[in-house]
Design a protein around this motif. Structure first.
Motif, mmCIF file in Angstrom:
data_model
loop_
_atom_site.group_PDB
_atom_site.id
_atom_site.type_symbol
_atom_site.label_atom_id
_atom_site.label_comp_id
_atom_site.label_asym_id
_atom_site.label_seq_id
_atom_site.Cartn_x
_atom_site.Cartn_y
_atom_site.Cartn_z
ATOM 1 N N PRO A 174 0.829 -1.209 0.000
ATOM 2 C CA PRO A 174 0.000 0.000 0.000
ATOM 3 C C PRO A 174 0.869 1.268 0.000
ATOM 4 O O PRO A 174 2.084 1.187 0.217
ATOM 5 N N SER A 175 0.224 2.402 -0.209
ATOM 6 C CA SER A 175 0.967 3.663 -0.147
ATOM 7 C C SER A 175 1.053 4.136 1.302
ATOM 8 O O SER A 175 0.308 3.646 2.171
ATOM 9 N N VAL A 176 1.923 5.089 1.557
ATOM 10 C CA VAL A 176 2.036 5.664 2.910
ATOM 11 C C VAL A 176 0.677 6.219 3.336
ATOM 12 O O VAL A 176 0.234 6.015 4.472
ATOM 13 N N GLU A 177 0.001 6.903 2.426
ATOM 14 C CA GLU A 177 -1.289 7.501 2.792
ATOM 15 C C GLU A 177 -2.316 6.424 3.127
ATOM 16 O O GLU A 177 -3.111 6.574 4.066
ATOM 17 N N GLN A 178 -2.284 5.319 2.392
ATOM 18 C CA GLN A 178 -3.222 4.210 2.711
ATOM 19 C C GLN A 178 -2.937 3.622 4.092
ATOM 20 O O GLN A 178 -3.849 3.281 4.837
ATOM 21 N N VAL A 179 -1.653 3.510 4.424
ATOM 22 C CA VAL A 179 -1.286 2.984 5.746
ATOM 23 C C VAL A 179 -1.806 3.925 6.834
ATOM 24 O O VAL A 179 -2.438 3.500 7.811
ATOM 25 N N LYS A 180 -1.582 5.208 6.658
ATOM 26 C CA LYS A 180 -2.037 6.187 7.663
ATOM 27 C C LYS A 180 -3.551 6.131 7.819
ATOM 28 O O LYS A 180 -4.081 6.127 8.933
ATOM 29 N N GLN A 181 -4.244 6.102 6.688
ATOM 30 C CA GLN A 181 -5.714 6.115 6.746
ATOM 31 C C GLN A 181 -6.243 4.858 7.430
ATOM 32 O O GLN A 181 -7.173 4.911 8.228
ATOM 33 N N CYS A 182 -5.603 3.741 7.134
ATOM 34 C CA CYS A 182 -6.011 2.467 7.744
ATOM 35 C C CYS A 182 -5.867 2.549 9.270
ATOM 36 O O CYS A 182 -6.748 2.105 10.016
ATOM 37 N N LEU A 183 -4.769 3.128 9.746
ATOM 38 C CA LEU A 183 -4.551 3.229 11.199
ATOM 39 C C LEU A 183 -5.545 4.200 11.833
ATOM 40 O O LEU A 183 -6.105 3.944 12.901
ATOM 41 N N ARG A 184 -5.780 5.320 11.137
ATOM 42 C CA ARG A 184 -6.743 6.317 11.661
ATOM 43 C C ARG A 184 -8.144 5.729 11.757
ATOM 44 O O ARG A 184 -8.908 6.025 12.664
ATOM 45 N N ASP A 185 -8.501 4.894 10.790
ATOM 46 C CA ASP A 185 -9.885 4.379 10.704
ATOM 47 C C ASP A 185 -10.152 3.241 11.686
ATOM 48 O O ASP A 185 -11.295 2.839 11.866
#
Ligand SMILES: NC(=O)C1=CN([C@@H]2O[C@H](COP(=O)(O)OP(=O)(O)OC[C@H]3O[C@@H](n4cnc5c(N)ncnc54)[C@H](OP(=O)(O)O)[C@@H]3O)[C@@H](O)[C@H]2O)C=CC1
Ligand SMILES: N[C@@H](CC(=O)OP(=O)(O)O)C(=O)O
Length: 365
Positions: free
Chosen positions: A270-281
């Protein structure tokens, strides 16, 4: 409103025990009635027995409780007993409690590797409690009394490590390789005797006995799954995940920091942004179950380049949330990031209390 469940704490005078006292004072579901510690403390008022080291004052409700010795007879009226016992003594004491029909949630390492003992980080794998549910159901169907049981809480550094891994694995598939280098607080070493000032001040100690092996092994159990017959946990194999830990003690009072790097099995990553969003969600099940102590935000993704920091971030969501910062691509593995978790709250006593809240929500106590 239902009557509060009666709770006891073993090892009540120690680093983890003192945190239990704070978390259980004024708790809406539990009334703390019995405190146990070593023969050195038994018979004394808690205020005289405990060498109190918390920045919050000792709750008034605990001050005058007479500390008991750790025999199950003193805890027979407890619906739940939390253990913060020194691991050197926890084994036989906790065994005696379970044999006496008591429900025990333990911080000690002694039973973590037993096949039928769930090793639970409540914001990560509460479904492993199905093993206990199965034991309770089997006894009930056989017309037997409710049996005692033990649930173990993980090693404190492992709790912080697995928190971001869980949503990442759920969203992007298995992790192939994981490395972590920890910077662990002195409260993790306990109070008897604890780390001495002369050893840790102006210093870093690059060794914590047994810690690296515990992190590498416990991660595989926590991220494993419950067997179909709900009798045990199927561990991830070394082929499924490679984990490497290096552990260091640093001059921080509370809060374990970990610099982690990981590589997923699936390509493309995944992209860095996808990783961040996954953790936030990520919303942990305990929050969905409306458990009192569950963090509203399980994982706090921090964007500032110099965060997380223990003093500034360890109390997010009252110490039940985990902070993750500096999420970026790694030139060797896929990603690297810095994880911070409160070692005596989500890494120890707080996890114990949250597990008990889940048991209560599931009518298991
Ligand atoms: N600190 C942390 O961040 C974490 C700790 N743990 C684990 O939790 C447990 C407690 O750790 P911690 O609070 O740091 O340890 P401490 O050394 O601070 O406290 C140990 C407790 O055990 C009691 N104890 C010692 N000897 C006996 C005995 N013979 N019989 C009965 N009780 C006894 C002590 O009582 P007394 O004061 O009377 O001596 C004290 O209450 C350990 O197993 C540890 O590995 C797990 C995760 C995190
Ligand atoms: N060893 C951990 C705390 C601890 O006692 O862990 P465990 O319960 O896994 O032995 C630390 O020093 O921070």
């Amino acid at each position: 409103m239902a009557a509060k469940k009666v709770a006891g704490v073993l090892g009540a005078t120690g680093s983890v025990g003192q945190r239990f006292i704070l978390l259980l004072a004024d708790h809406p579901d539990f009334e703390l009635r019995v405190l146990g510690a070593s023969p050195r403390s038994a018979g004394k008022k808690y205020i005289d027995a405990a060498n109190w080291k918390q920045t919050d004052l000792m709750p008034k409700s605990a001050e005058n409780i007479i500390v008991s010795d750790c025999s199950s007879a003193n805890f027979k009226d407890c619906d739940i007993v939390f253990s913060g016992l020194d691991a050197e003594y926890a084994g036989p004491i906790e065994k005696e409690f379970v044999e006496a029909g008591i429900a025990v949630i333990s911080n000690a390492k002694n039973y973590r590797r037993e096949e039928d003992v769930p090793l639970v980080v409540p914001i990560v794998n509460p479904e492993h409690l199905d093993i206990i549910q199965q034991k309770l159901d089997t006894a009930k169907e056989a017309g037997k009394q409710r049996p005692g049981f033990i649930i173990c809480i993980s090693n404190c550094s492992t709790a912080g490590l697995v928190a971001p891994l869980k949503p990442l694995v759920d969203s992007f598939g298995p992790i192939d390789t994981l490395t972590t280098t920890t910077l662990q607080a002195i409260s993790g070493a306990g109070f008897s005797p604890g780390v001495s000032g002369i050893d840790v001040l102006d210093n870093i100690i690059p060794y914590i006995g047994g810690e690296e092996d515990k992190m590498e092994w416990e991660t595989k159990k926590i991220l494993g799954s419950v067997s179909t017959d709900k009798s045990h946990v199927e561990l991830l194999t070394p082929e499924e995940i490679k984990v490497s830990a290096q552990c260091n003690r640093v001059a921080v009072s509370d809060g374990h920091t970990e610099c982690i790097a990981l590589k997923f099995k699936n390509r493309p990553a995944p992209s860095v942004e996808q990783v961040k969003q996954c953790l936030r969600d990520y919303v942990c099940d305990a929050y969905k179950m409306k458990c009192h102590s569950a963090p509203e935000q399980t994982i706090h993704v921090l964007e500032q380049s110099d965060r997380p920091q223990p003093r500034l971030d360890r109390n997010r969501d009252r110490g039940y949330g985990v902070s993750v910062g500096r999420i970026r691509e790694d030139p060797v593995l896929d990603f690297k990031m810095v994880v911070l978790s409160h070692n005596t709250i989500i890494g120890a006593a707080g996890s114990g209390v949250l597990i008990a809240e889940i048991l209560l929500a599931r009518n298991m106590i």
